[in-house]
Design a protein around this motif. Structure first.
Motif, PDB file in Angstrom:
ATOM      1  N   THR A 201       0.810  -1.220   0.000  1.00  0.00           N
ATOM      2  CA  THR A 201       0.000   0.000   0.000  1.00  0.00           C
ATOM      3  C   THR A 201       0.845   1.273   0.000  1.00  0.00           C
ATOM      4  O   THR A 201       0.293   2.378   0.061  1.00  0.00           O
ATOM      5  CB  THR A 201      -0.932   0.023   1.225  1.00  0.00           C
ATOM      6  OG1 THR A 201      -0.147  -0.079   2.421  1.00  0.00           O
ATOM      7  CG2 THR A 201      -1.935  -1.128   1.173  1.00  0.00           C
ATOM      8  N   VAL A 202       2.150   1.153  -0.075  1.00  0.00           N
ATOM      9  CA  VAL A 202       3.026   2.331  -0.146  1.00  0.00           C
ATOM     10  C   VAL A 202       2.682   3.125  -1.408  1.00  0.00           C
ATOM     11  O   VAL A 202       2.481   2.544  -2.480  1.00  0.00           O
ATOM     12  CB  VAL A 202       4.504   1.898  -0.173  1.00  0.00           C
ATOM     13  CG1 VAL A 202       5.427   3.082  -0.447  1.00  0.00           C
ATOM     14  CG2 VAL A 202       4.880   1.234   1.144  1.00  0.00           C
ATOM     15  N   PRO A 203       2.559   4.456  -1.302  1.00  0.00           N
ATOM     16  CA  PRO A 203       2.192   5.268  -2.473  1.00  0.00           C
ATOM     17  C   PRO A 203       3.121   5.019  -3.662  1.00  0.00           C
ATOM     18  O   PRO A 203       4.330   4.795  -3.501  1.00  0.00           O
ATOM     19  CB  PRO A 203       2.337   6.706  -1.951  1.00  0.00           C
ATOM     20  CG  PRO A 203       2.105   6.592  -0.478  1.00  0.00           C
ATOM     21  CD  PRO A 203       2.697   5.280  -0.084  1.00  0.00           C
ATOM     22  N   ASP A 204       2.537   5.070  -4.866  1.00  0.00           N
ATOM     23  CA  ASP A 204       3.305   4.786  -6.078  1.00  0.00           C
ATOM     24  C   ASP A 204       4.513   5.715  -6.232  1.00  0.00           C
ATOM     25  O   ASP A 204       5.576   5.291  -6.692  1.00  0.00           O
ATOM     26  CB  ASP A 204       2.407   4.910  -7.312  1.00  0.00           C
ATOM     27  CG  ASP A 204       1.391   3.783  -7.404  1.00  0.00           C
ATOM     28  OD1 ASP A 204       1.586   2.749  -6.723  1.00  0.00           O
ATOM     29  OD2 ASP A 204       0.391   3.925  -8.146  1.00  0.00           O
ATOM     30  N   LYS A 207       7.250   4.374  -4.098  1.00  0.00           N
ATOM     31  CA  LYS A 207       7.841   3.186  -4.720  1.00  0.00           C
ATOM     32  C   LYS A 207       8.784   3.592  -5.851  1.00  0.00           C
ATOM     33  O   LYS A 207       9.846   2.977  -6.038  1.00  0.00           O
ATOM     34  CB  LYS A 207       6.744   2.272  -5.248  1.00  0.00           C
ATOM     35  CG  LYS A 207       5.898   1.589  -4.186  1.00  0.00           C
ATOM     36  CD  LYS A 207       4.825   0.723  -4.823  1.00  0.00           C
ATOM     37  CE  LYS A 207       3.925   0.092  -3.783  1.00  0.00           C
ATOM     38  NZ  LYS A 207       2.835  -0.723  -4.378  1.00  0.00           N
ATOM     39  N   ASP A 304       1.693   8.800   3.851  1.00  0.00           N
ATOM     40  CA  ASP A 304       1.312  10.106   3.313  1.00  0.00           C
ATOM     41  C   ASP A 304       2.040  10.464   2.019  1.00  0.00           C
ATOM     42  O   ASP A 304       1.674  11.428   1.350  1.00  0.00           O
ATOM     43  CB  ASP A 304       1.572  11.197   4.357  1.00  0.00           C
ATOM     44  CG  ASP A 304       0.852  10.925   5.670  1.00  0.00           C
ATOM     45  OD1 ASP A 304      -0.217  10.288   5.623  1.00  0.00           O
ATOM     46  OD2 ASP A 304       1.360  11.335   6.730  1.00  0.00           O
ATOM     47  N   GLY A 305       3.086   9.731   1.693  1.00  0.00           N
ATOM     48  CA  GLY A 305       3.830  10.013   0.476  1.00  0.00           C
ATOM     49  C   GLY A 305       4.733  11.227   0.561  1.00  0.00           C
ATOM     50  O   GLY A 305       5.243  11.701  -0.455  1.00  0.00           O
ATOM     51  N   ARG A 306       4.965  11.754   1.759  1.00  0.00           N
ATOM     52  CA  ARG A 306       5.774  12.956   1.947  1.00  0.00           C
ATOM     53  C   ARG A 306       7.228  12.558   2.203  1.00  0.00           C
ATOM     54  O   ARG A 306       7.683  12.524   3.342  1.00  0.00           O
ATOM     55  CB  ARG A 306       5.221  13.797   3.095  1.00  0.00           C
ATOM     56  CG  ARG A 306       3.833  14.382   2.853  1.00  0.00           C
ATOM     57  CD  ARG A 306       3.847  15.368   1.683  1.00  0.00           C
ATOM     58  NE  ARG A 306       4.807  16.456   1.885  1.00  0.00           N
ATOM     59  CZ  ARG A 306       4.509  17.591   2.515  1.00  0.00           C
ATOM     60  NH1 ARG A 306       3.294  17.796   2.985  1.00  0.00           N
ATOM     61  NH2 ARG A 306       5.432  18.540   2.640  1.00  0.00           N
TER      62      ARG A 306
END
Length: 352
Positions: A201-204, A207, A304-306
């Motif tokens: 589920t880690v943001p694309d 990744k 959060d992808g930050r």
């Protein structure tokens, strides 16, 4: 592939997906379990209620065995152990050596206990206390790590204990699995490789940062919490290393407040957890607080992808990974590669 480890935990393939905070949730764990490997839930970033719900969600998705990773030094470790037992989880793994009492409580309930260790003496200790197996992480591994390479540490531990040993640190394919078996391991554990799957589920965008990294882009720093921590080198990591003590303390307090809100921990409990993680190290107060709320730094990136405000724990192996297979594609590929490697070795012997 039948090994002492697959028989111990009831899985088809000698592969473990490690309990990575904010990453190893129900979706990744159940996908790993369905692929025939051992998926492990990361409980340190969950409240007690969230842990119970996560276990039940995994069970609703798969009938295969799975595990829960626990922090032995957490103030509520006993409560988490009881949830693990009550919910009928097959395996309990630990990021640090659990106490003799926790091991006994789990084993009495029929739970397989698998601590993670980074030194031979730690493996000997937990084996003497009754641990069923150990995961041995060499210095190549992501997150908190030691200095000894897997190729040196693994055979030391295999020779020292009489329980199944699972090798971690630097593994990502079938060749590595065969190499670990040759050293005497009964399987391999992988974190970064499972993080970089389509089931993660880690943001694309995060990744993509991992996939673009070279081996030289993965570094070890003590700036996060005073302990060696392997992660991707970013501008944010550079800023942590360059921060003065006052600025670092202010940053730590701010992030600790965020983690306290999410976790429900009180300030005294957070400080106690931070102090418990010192392990004899001379940490500043900012590092003590960061030790207690390092999960917030991971959440910023992994949820959060930050990446400008968080850290990305990573094994060195990130530098050689370039795709995002599903868990079942990954496990099937590893096992196929392992079989092909074993056949090539048989041909070498036959040619003599």
């Amino acid at each position: 592939m039948d090994t002492a480890f697959t028989r111990l935990v009831g899985i088809r393939h000698p592969i473990v997906q490690t309990g990575m905070g904010w990453v190893a949730g129900p979706r990744l764990v159940s996908a790993t379990a369905e692929a025939g490997a051992l998926g492990v839930l990361a409980s340190a970033t969950m409240t007690l209620d969230q842990l119970r719900d996560a276990v039940r969600e995994v069970r609703s998705r798969t009938d295969a065995p799975f595990g829960v990773n626990l922090r032995a030094d957490a103030g509520d470790a006993g409560d988490r152990v009881r949830i693990t037992i009550d919910e009928g989880v097959r395996v309990a793994s630990f990021a640090l050596a659990p106490s003799r009492e926790l091991i006994a409580e789990l084993k009495d309930a029929g739970v397989v206990v698998i601590p993670s260790v980074g030194a031979r003496r730690h493996a000997e200790k937990v084996a003497a206390w009754g641990a069923d197996a150990v995961i041995v992480q060499g210095g190549e591994g992501g997150g908190h790590t030691g200095e000894v390479a897997t190729t040196v540490l693994l055979p030391q531990v295999v020779d020292a204990v009489g329980i199944p040993v699972v090798a971690a640190g630097g593994f990502h394919d079938g060749r590595g699995l065969v190499a670990a078996l040759a050293y005497g391991a009964a399987g391999v554990a992988m974190g970064t490789r499972f993080l970089l799957t389509s089931d993660s589920t880690v943001p694309d965008a995060v990744k993509a940062r991992y996939l673009a990294a070279t081996v030289k882009d993965v570094t070890v720093t003590t700036a996060v919490d005073g302990l060696p921590h392997r992660m991707l080198r970013t501008d944010f990591v550079d800023s942590l290393e360059k921060s003065g003590r006052t600025r670092a303390l202010a940053q730590a307090v701010r992030r600790a407040a965020g983690f306290r809100k999410i976790s429900g921990l009180s300030w005294p409990a957070m400080v106690r957890d931070g102090l418990a993680m010192k392990h004899g190290k001379n940490l500043s107060w900012s590092q003590v607080l960061l030790a207690a709320n390092t999960p917030m730094l991971l959440k910023s990136a992994m949820v959060d992808g930050r990446t400008d405000l968080g850290v990305m724990a990573s094994g060195q192996v990130a530098g050689v990974i370039d795709d995002l297979p599903s868990c079942i594609e990954l496990v099937d590929r590893i096992m196929t590669e392992a079989e092909e490697t074993l056949k090539s070795l048989e041909l070498l012997r036959a040619a003599r």
